[in-house]
Design a protein around this motif. Structure first.
Motif, PDB file in Angstrom:
ATOM      1  N   ASP A   1       0.807  -1.214   0.000  1.00  0.00           N
ATOM      2  CA  ASP A   1       0.000   0.000   0.000  1.00  0.00           C
ATOM      3  C   ASP A   1       0.848   1.277   0.000  1.00  0.00           C
ATOM      4  O   ASP A   1       0.437   2.300  -0.558  1.00  0.00           O
ATOM      5  N   ALA A   2       2.013   1.221   0.630  1.00  0.00           N
ATOM      6  CA  ALA A   2       2.868   2.411   0.684  1.00  0.00           C
ATOM      7  C   ALA A   2       3.289   2.839  -0.715  1.00  0.00           C
ATOM      8  O   ALA A   2       3.336   4.036  -1.024  1.00  0.00           O
ATOM      9  N   ALA A   3       3.596   1.866  -1.573  1.00  0.00           N
ATOM     10  CA  ALA A   3       3.995   2.171  -2.948  1.00  0.00           C
ATOM     11  C   ALA A   3       2.821   2.740  -3.732  1.00  0.00           C
ATOM     12  O   ALA A   3       2.985   3.664  -4.537  1.00  0.00           O
ATOM     13  N   VAL A   4       1.637   2.212  -3.504  1.00  0.00           N
ATOM     14  CA  VAL A   4       0.437   2.723  -4.167  1.00  0.00           C
ATOM     15  C   VAL A   4       0.180   4.166  -3.732  1.00  0.00           C
ATOM     16  O   VAL A   4      -0.127   5.034  -4.558  1.00  0.00           O
ATOM     17  N   ALA A   5       0.329   4.423  -2.436  1.00  0.00           N
ATOM     18  CA  ALA A   5       0.139   5.774  -1.923  1.00  0.00           C
ATOM     19  C   ALA A   5       1.171   6.730  -2.519  1.00  0.00           C
ATOM     20  O   ALA A   5       0.839   7.867  -2.892  1.00  0.00           O
ATOM     21  N   LEU A   6       2.419   6.286  -2.608  1.00  0.00           N
ATOM     22  CA  LEU A   6       3.478   7.117  -3.199  1.00  0.00           C
ATOM     23  C   LEU A   6       3.186   7.416  -4.659  1.00  0.00           C
ATOM     24  O   LEU A   6       3.355   8.551  -5.119  1.00  0.00           O
ATOM     25  N   ALA A   7       2.766   6.388  -5.398  1.00  0.00           N
ATOM     26  CA  ALA A   7       2.447   6.580  -6.811  1.00  0.00           C
ATOM     27  C   ALA A   7       1.312   7.575  -6.975  1.00  0.00           C
ATOM     28  O   ALA A   7       1.339   8.438  -7.863  1.00  0.00           O
ATOM     29  N   ALA A   8       0.309   7.472  -6.107  1.00  0.00           N
ATOM     30  CA  ALA A   8      -0.856   8.354  -6.181  1.00  0.00           C
ATOM     31  C   ALA A   8      -0.463   9.813  -5.992  1.00  0.00           C
ATOM     32  O   ALA A   8      -0.822  10.679  -6.800  1.00  0.00           O
ATOM     33  N   ILE A   9       0.283  10.086  -4.939  1.00  0.00           N
ATOM     34  CA  ILE A   9       0.635  11.481  -4.662  1.00  0.00           C
ATOM     35  C   ILE A   9       1.684  11.992  -5.639  1.00  0.00           C
ATOM     36  O   ILE A   9       1.675  13.172  -6.022  1.00  0.00           O
ATOM     37  N   ALA A  10       2.588  11.118  -6.098  1.00  0.00           N
ATOM     38  CA  ALA A  10       3.642  11.549  -7.020  1.00  0.00           C
ATOM     39  C   ALA A  10       3.090  11.888  -8.403  1.00  0.00           C
ATOM     40  O   ALA A  10       3.492  12.895  -9.010  1.00  0.00           O
ATOM     41  N   VAL A  11       2.184  11.082  -8.927  1.00  0.00           N
ATOM     42  CA  VAL A  11       1.619  11.382 -10.247  1.00  0.00           C
ATOM     43  C   VAL A  11       0.774  12.648 -10.177  1.00  0.00           C
ATOM     44  O   VAL A  11       0.730  13.446 -11.129  1.00  0.00           O
ATOM     45  N   PHE A  12       0.117  12.856  -9.044  1.00  0.00           N
ATOM     46  CA  PHE A  12      -0.676  14.063  -8.845  1.00  0.00           C
ATOM     47  C   PHE A  12       0.218  15.296  -8.797  1.00  0.00           C
ATOM     48  O   PHE A  12      -0.068  16.314  -9.436  1.00  0.00           O
ATOM     49  N   LEU A  13       1.328  15.191  -8.065  1.00  0.00           N
ATOM     50  CA  LEU A  13       2.282  16.300  -7.998  1.00  0.00           C
ATOM     51  C   LEU A  13       2.911  16.558  -9.362  1.00  0.00           C
ATOM     52  O   LEU A  13       3.188  17.709  -9.720  1.00  0.00           O
ATOM     53  N   GLY A  14       3.119  15.500 -10.125  1.00  0.00           N
ATOM     54  CA  GLY A  14       3.663  15.663 -11.472  1.00  0.00           C
ATOM     55  C   GLY A  14       2.741  16.478 -12.353  1.00  0.00           C
ATOM     56  O   GLY A  14       3.194  17.315 -13.140  1.00  0.00           O
ATOM     57  N   HIS A  15       1.432  16.243 -12.213  1.00  0.00           N
ATOM     58  CA  HIS A  15       0.472  17.027 -12.995  1.00  0.00           C
ATOM     59  C   HIS A  15       0.446  18.477 -12.544  1.00  0.00           C
ATOM     60  O   HIS A  15       0.377  19.394 -13.366  1.00  0.00           O
TER      61      HIS A  15
END
Length: 206
Positions: free
Chosen positions: A82-96
């Protein structure tokens, strides 16, 4: 190490601005030069080209979905959860929001957040999208609909799955979405916010 890779990859995926790319490909003005100045589907719609707006919406949602899906699908084989999923979620959002490919000047993240939520759980994504659609239908304000969806998204997740780490990522996205909409909030209060489908206005401020 793997978590860092997930975060960097997700951020780079999020940094692809479909509003700018689609507009350039279709010979339209740069969406950062009119309307709200926001490189997102709602502002692209102000160009009068619905096809471009739809493609932008799909592209921005897809990249949010893709980043989280990759983390959720391939993560377990590398011991990631879940930690990786959470990281991916916030990172792709920050990328946008702050795309490295476009001088860190990105959109407000509504479509990308929707893609993230759909990847986390389809029911969660549909429930949040339904919230957006209902508010947008009755008010014709995309920003107000986005704010309402941002409030309910973390609540939906906690109700469905409990207070897990992914809920913190969704909450962080909601806070960032409110921050990115602060000008819209002021306009809503003043009764000056543009409604969905209004044409672009040259020289309009954000």
């Amino acid at each position: 190490m793997y978590n860092l890779f997930v975060a960097v990859l997700a951020y780079l995926i999020g940094s692809v601005s479909f509003a700018v790319i689609v507009s350039a490909f279709m010979g339209l003005d740069d969406p950062r030069s009119y309307g709200s100045g926001n490189p997102g589907a709602t502002n692209v719609l102000r160009s009068g080209n619905k096809k471009a707006a739809i493609l932008t919406l799909i592209g921005d949602a897809f990249k949010g979905w893709l980043a989280v899906w990759l983390a959720a699908h391939f993560g377990p084989r590398y011991g990631l959860g879940d930690a990786a999923v959470a990281l991916a979620a916030i990172a792709v959002f920050l990328g946008h929001l702050y795309p490295v490919f476009f001088r860190f000047k990105g959109g407000k993240g509504v479509a990308t957040a929707a893609g993230v939520l759909l990847a986390v759980n389809p029911i969660l994504g549909v429930a949040t999208l339904a919230t957006w659609v209902i508010v947008a239908f009755f008010t014709r304000y995309s920003s107000l609909a986005a704010l309402a969806a941002a409030v309910f998204a973390p609540l939906y997740y906690v109700f469905m799955f409990g207070p897990r780490i992914v809920a913190l990522a969704i909450l962080a996205m909601s806070v960032l979405l409110f921050w990115r909409h602060r000008a819209n909030i002021s306009k809503l209060i003043a009764g000056k916010e543009s409604r969905i489908g209004e044409k672009k206005a040259a020289g309009a401020g954000k």
